[in-house]
Design a protein around this motif. Structure first.
Motif, PDB file in Angstrom:
ATOM      1  N   CYS A 156       0.831  -1.216   0.000  1.00 28.50           N
ATOM      2  CA  CYS A 156       0.000   0.000   0.000  1.00 28.50           C
ATOM      3  C   CYS A 156       0.860   1.259   0.000  1.00 28.50           C
ATOM      4  O   CYS A 156       0.442   2.313   0.471  1.00 28.50           O
ATOM      5  CB  CYS A 156      -0.959   0.003   1.189  1.00 28.50           C
ATOM      6  SG  CYS A 156      -0.168  -0.104   2.821  1.00 28.50           S
ATOM      7  N   LYS A 157       2.065   1.153  -0.534  1.00 32.03           N
ATOM      8  CA  LYS A 157       3.007   2.271  -0.564  1.00 32.03           C
ATOM      9  C   LYS A 157       2.552   3.330  -1.567  1.00 32.03           C
ATOM     10  O   LYS A 157       2.129   3.011  -2.679  1.00 32.03           O
ATOM     11  CB  LYS A 157       4.391   1.729  -0.958  1.00 32.03           C
ATOM     12  CG  LYS A 157       5.506   2.751  -0.969  1.00 32.03           C
ATOM     13  CD  LYS A 157       6.816   2.019  -1.276  1.00 32.03           C
ATOM     14  CE  LYS A 157       7.994   2.961  -1.346  1.00 32.03           C
ATOM     15  NZ  LYS A 157       9.246   2.233  -1.624  1.00 32.03           N
ATOM     16  N   GLU A 158       2.613   4.598  -1.152  1.00 29.23           N
ATOM     17  CA  GLU A 158       2.241   5.682  -2.051  1.00 29.23           C
ATOM     18  C   GLU A 158       3.113   6.901  -1.779  1.00 29.23           C
ATOM     19  O   GLU A 158       3.597   7.101  -0.665  1.00 29.23           O
ATOM     20  CB  GLU A 158       0.763   6.039  -1.882  1.00 29.23           C
ATOM     21  CG  GLU A 158       0.414   6.554  -0.500  1.00 29.23           C
ATOM     22  CD  GLU A 158      -1.041   6.950  -0.361  1.00 29.23           C
ATOM     23  OE1 GLU A 158      -1.823   6.613  -1.264  1.00 29.23           O
ATOM     24  OE2 GLU A 158      -1.396   7.591   0.637  1.00 29.23           O
ATOM     25  N   HIS A 191       3.904  10.998  -1.403  1.00 30.47           N
ATOM     26  CA  HIS A 191       3.171  12.164  -0.899  1.00 30.47           C
ATOM     27  C   HIS A 191       4.122  13.353  -0.817  1.00 30.47           C
ATOM     28  O   HIS A 191       5.324  13.198  -0.573  1.00 30.47           O
ATOM     29  CB  HIS A 191       2.552  11.861   0.474  1.00 30.47           C
ATOM     30  CG  HIS A 191       3.550  11.779   1.589  1.00 30.47           C
ATOM     31  ND1 HIS A 191       3.785  12.811   2.454  1.00 30.47           N
ATOM     32  CD2 HIS A 191       4.388  10.775   1.972  1.00 30.47           C
ATOM     33  CE1 HIS A 191       4.707  12.445   3.331  1.00 30.47           C
ATOM     34  NE2 HIS A 191       5.086  11.226   3.060  1.00 30.47           N
ATOM     35  N   PHE A 207       7.566   8.795   0.843  1.00 31.86           N
ATOM     36  CA  PHE A 207       6.545   7.762   0.706  1.00 31.86           C
ATOM     37  C   PHE A 207       5.921   7.445   2.061  1.00 31.86           C
ATOM     38  O   PHE A 207       6.474   7.744   3.115  1.00 31.86           O
ATOM     39  CB  PHE A 207       7.151   6.492   0.103  1.00 31.86           C
ATOM     40  CG  PHE A 207       7.610   6.646  -1.321  1.00 31.86           C
ATOM     41  CD1 PHE A 207       6.764   6.352  -2.376  1.00 31.86           C
ATOM     42  CD2 PHE A 207       8.891   7.099  -1.607  1.00 31.86           C
ATOM     43  CE1 PHE A 207       7.187   6.495  -3.681  1.00 31.86           C
ATOM     44  CE2 PHE A 207       9.329   7.257  -2.912  1.00 31.86           C
ATOM     45  CZ  PHE A 207       8.472   6.954  -3.955  1.00 31.86           C
ATOM     46  N   LYS A 247      -0.630   3.641   3.089  1.00 27.64           N
ATOM     47  CA  LYS A 247      -1.964   4.129   3.446  1.00 27.64           C
ATOM     48  C   LYS A 247      -2.741   3.124   4.288  1.00 27.64           C
ATOM     49  O   LYS A 247      -3.782   3.464   4.857  1.00 27.64           O
ATOM     50  CB  LYS A 247      -2.750   4.489   2.189  1.00 27.64           C
ATOM     51  CG  LYS A 247      -3.016   3.332   1.230  1.00 27.64           C
ATOM     52  CD  LYS A 247      -3.777   3.846   0.006  1.00 27.64           C
ATOM     53  CE  LYS A 247      -4.039   2.708  -0.995  1.00 27.64           C
ATOM     54  NZ  LYS A 247      -4.761   3.187  -2.190  1.00 27.64           N
TER      55      LYS A 247
END
Length: 571
Positions: A464-466, A468, A491, A494
């Motif tokens: 679930c890495k994103e 930002h 990163f 979430k």
């Protein structure tokens, strides 16, 4: 249609993956103990699970899925109840129209397919996956599954046992009664569920804490405590007694602390548990340290340290003599780092001896001694004996007093490579700590070659890495180099079922390594303060913990919040 057992036999024999004798041995075990033939063949180590699943997929014509790399929609999971999923070892992975695709350990189990089809009203398309992956996915996908099992088991408890424990404020159960209760099936099952749940979630510790009106169970996962579903307070005494029984402790002793350990086989792996029982105001508190060898990474290259740190550690480890200190608070990975260095230097021409309290992992080819201060076998006493054993490398679990550090330094001066740990927060601070313990500065200069200070930070969950954006105020507050940190990409996770919605999964190391140069040694001789030594070390290229942590953030391995949580700002 042939059963999985018949098809499995046919596929394995025809492909010469196992012999007829091995098959007969596995069938004999199945007849005696029950269970799936495929799992028995894996447990007997006739074939690895991945190889077996792959050949079954090819031979049976069912698609293969790696559930560890697959994200399942929580709405899809709700189609099949948790108890059915557990019973048949199945998990729904996708839905299209009036059909659902179901991962199964036994895709030829027609009874399971018919039952689930009738229960859900969907057409079932089976695919194949490993039983262990399915069970782990069930644990992560059904958050209330453990809660339901515990509630059911509590109901199973005999009324007399529950009533007896409920009256503990007025009438405590006798030790004989507690011993009997601790052997009852529901108590054993609930204790096992707590242990299994902790191992599956890769926890490092279990805390069972009694309060006035409730019992609290917490797991330390990736260094952070998380509360779990707990049995009622009425079961506290029997659960503690069960832990004492398996740890070979005195169930009649409730006033003094006790320490023990036990070993169990979970999911095909042997796991060691170290137990500490401490009397508290509302009963005995239990702390269990989990030592799962399958989770231990005893390889310098895989600890997560930056390349220049690894190079320094290897350089020091190859020295014929001197002392290396690994420092940090409890739970920062010091022992794992030292074990990794020992494995790196281990060779048939070296005699390696360790003295620990207690020995955490058994290392093949290395002589390990457990210190027992209660009988006089202290670190210092053990060291004196070890020096008569002609060692090349000595590892001391922890330097706690002047006597131990004095012998350790003399060992380093007389031609031994000495590794040990120290509870300090910075590398320059370790030197000041040694001086405060009574060690003369000239002895530090002559013996110590490297000081490593480390911390563990949680890694961002890869599922679930994103990315930002980071506010410019944060960069300014942290005094980061504006040239390097112009529009940096940070990163975060979430949150997803794989990481239990924490956004993190696993841990990696950050460190600062201080090599004693001639200028640093001059400062030590003059008994310079910590900040002066630190300033000189940084001018010579030493990266601080905070700086190394920021580098780890830029690599996308962890978050800025994690680094700020475990490191102090640089002056």
């Amino acid at each position: 249609m042939l059963s999985l057992k018949d098809r499995l036999t046919e596929i394995l024999i025809n492909n010469k993956l196992i012999t007829q004798e091995q098959l007969e041995q596995a069938l004999a075990v199945q007849k005696e103990k029950g269970g799936r033939l495929s799992q028995i063949i894996i447990d007997l180590k006739f074939i690895e699970e991945n190889a077996l699943i792959s050949i079954l997929s090819e031979g049976l014509g069912f698609p293969l899925i790696d559930l560890k790399r697959f994200k399942i929609d929580p709405e899809i999971v709700k189609i099949i109840p948790a108890e059915i999923a557990r019973h048949y070892q199945i998990i729904p992975v996708s839905k299209m129209g009036d059909a659902i695709t179901v991962a199964m350990a036994d895709p030829l189990n027609i009874f399971a397919i018919d039952h689930v089809g009738a229960l859900t009203g969907y057409k079932i398309n089976p695919i194949i996956s490993s039983g262990q992956d399915i069970l782990q996915t069930i644990e992560m996908s059904y958050p209330d599954a453990t809660k339901n099992i515990i509630d059911d088991l509590v109901k199973e408890m005999s009324v007399s046992s529950i009533e007896l424990i409920k009256e503990e404020k007025e009438i405590l159960p006798s030790d004989q009664e507690l011993g009997r209760i601790s052997q009852e099936a529901p108590v054993i099952k609930i204790t096992n569920i707590i242990l299994e749940g902790a191992v599956k979630k890769k926890a490092s510790d279990i805390l069972i804490e009694p309060f006035e009106k409730k019992l609290r169970v917490r797991f330390r996962i990736d260094g952070v405590l998380q509360e779990e579903k707990a049995p009622p307070k009425s079961m506290h005494a029997s659960i503690v007694s069960r832990v004492k029984v398996v740890s070979d402790l005195d169930i009649a002793e409730h006033r003094l602390p006790q320490d023990g350990r036990f070993k169990v086989s979970l999911m095909g792996n042997e796991v060691d548990f170290r137990v500490s029982i401490l009397p508290s105001s509302f009963g005995e508190k239990v702390a269990i340290r989990i030592l799962d060898k399958t989770q231990a990474t005893l390889d310098l290259e895989r600890l997560g340290f930056s390349e220049d740190i690894v190079v320094k550690l290897k350089k020091v480890a190859k020295l014929p003599h001197g002392m290396m200190l690994v420092c940090g608070p409890t739970g920062s990975g010091k022992t794992t780092t030292i074990y990794s260095i020992l494995k790196f230097v281990d060779s048939p021409d070296k005699n390696i001896v360790t003295v620990e309290d207690p020995v955490e992992y058994q290392l093949e080819g290395i002589n390990q001694v457990t210190a027992r201060p209660e009988i006089g076998l202290t670190f210092a006493a053990s060291l004196r004996s070890i020096l008569r054993q002609d060692p090349n490398v000595i590892m001391i679990g922890e330097i706690r007093d002047y006597e131990t550090v004095d012998i350790a330094i003399k060992s380093a001066l007389t031609g031994h490579l000495v590794l040990s740990t120290l509870h300090t927060t910075t590398a320059p601070g370790s030197i000041v700590r040694l001086v405060n313990m009574g060690v003369e500065p000239y002895l530090i200069n002559s013996s110590v070659v490297c000081i490593l200070v480390q911390r563990l930070v949680r890694k961002i969950c890869s599922h679930c890495k994103e990315a930002h954006p980071v506010k410019q105020e944060i960069i300014d507050t942290l005094k980061l180099d504006p040239k390097r940190f112009r529009n940096p990409e940070f990163f975060r996770g979430k949150g997803c079922p794989k990481c239990y919605n924490s956004g993190y999964s696993g841990r990696t190391g950050i460190a600062e390594a201080l090599l004693l140069s001639s200028s640093i040694r001059e400062l030590i001789l003059s008994r310079a303060q910590e900040h002066i030594i630190k300033k000189q070390a940084r001018s010579e290229g030493m990266k601080t913990l905070r700086e190394d942590g920021i580098e780890t953030v830029l690599k996308g391995l962890t978050t800025l919040e994690e680094v700020l949580r475990v490191t102090a700002p640089d002056e």
